[in-house]
Every structure is written in C-alpha cells, then in structure tokens.
Scaffold this active site. Structure first.
Site: not given
Length: 179
Positions: A91, A95, A139
C-alpha cells in the site's frame, strides 16, 4: 458477569468488494434477545512514513462517506491470506511511490467495534527516495509531505479527520518529545 452475546441466527444481507454486512439475532446476558447489524471487514494497514527531511508522507483523497477530502497516512485493505506487513509495503508503494526499506509494527486497533470488526495494523516505515505511485483505477490520491507541526495544525482544522492519521500524528509527537 459474563457479557457474551450468543448468536442465535444470522443472515448476510450484503456481500461487497470491501465489506460484508450481517444481521444477527443474539441472546443477551439478561436472557433477552436483540438484533445486531455487523460490518465484516478483512482488515487493513496504515503506514507512518517520514522522509529524511522529517516530513510525514500523506495522501489527500476524497472520501465519499464524509463528502469531503482529507489528508491521511497511506493505508489500505488486506487481501485474503496476505500478512499485514506485506499489505503495508504494498500500500505504501502503490499510493505514494515510496518503497519501505524496513517496517516496524506500532499497534493494531479496531476502528469502530460497536458495529464493525475492521482491525487496522499500524506500521512505521523507513523510506528512501520516492518512486512513481500506481494506484487502483478507481483511486485518486495526491501525495503530500508535511511537517509534524503542519500535521498538528491540519488536525485542528479538521483536514486530518480520521483516527489512524490522528494516532500517527500523536505517535510522532510523543516519539519526538522522548528524544
């Protein structure tokens, strides 16, 4: 006194990509019954990453449930069978583009135990140079690096408005004060 609520019956009323929702009839400690609406979540991780310049790596994103954008530490849902530290590294890199050099587990906590079983595992990451983020197609995040003082001000202004990030800011303040 035993506070255990024993499940009498249950029904899954929703199965989704991120959560499932169950309704259960339970037997209460006083002998009566009640209904419980329960959100089932596979668990998540959150990562505190601080740059060599002592800035906290954050992501800005719109949260539909809140109808606003907030600043958060990088975080995400665990995949089936995935260990928390693996999710944390994945993650953070997805991100923010930062690949963790090392991960240290800080704590685990339930986000809303009154109706949800989501357990968040919080890690601190040693990081080096950022790479390129590669978020999911649905996202949209903006990576930001802010000082601890700016983060504390963002908490006061409700720009940082989630428990995991507020916990991270407090953790960093305590760690600095101990040095």
């Amino acid at each position: 006194m035993d506070f255990t609520e024993k499940t009498i019956s249950g029904e899954r009323i929703y199965s989704g990509k991120v959560i499932n929702v169950d309704v259960e009839e339970v037997g209460l400690p006083n002998g009566k019954t009640s209904k419980r609406e329960l959100v089932r979540h596979p668990g998540a991780v959150a990562v505190i990453a601080v740059t060599k310049e002592n800035n906290i790596v954050m992501v800005r994103q719109y949260r539909k449930a809140l109808e606003k954008e907030i600043l958060e530490i990088p975080a995400g849902k665990m995949e089936a069978g995935e260990e928390p530290h693996v999710t944390a590294g994945r993650e953070l890199e997805e991100e923010t583009g930062y690949k963790p050099l090392a991960l240290k587990k800080i704590a685990s906590f339930y986000t809303a135990p009154g109706f949800c079983d989501e357990l968040v595992h919080l890690y601190e990451a040693d990081i080096d140079k950022p790479g390129r983020p590669f978020t999911d197609e649905d996202e949209f995040v903006q990576v930001e690096e802010i000082s601890l003082q700016e983060a504390e001000e963002a908490v006061q202004q409700n720009l940082i408005h989630d428990a995991k990030t507020m916990y991270a800011v407090q953790y960093l303040r305590l760690r600095i004060n101990e040095q």
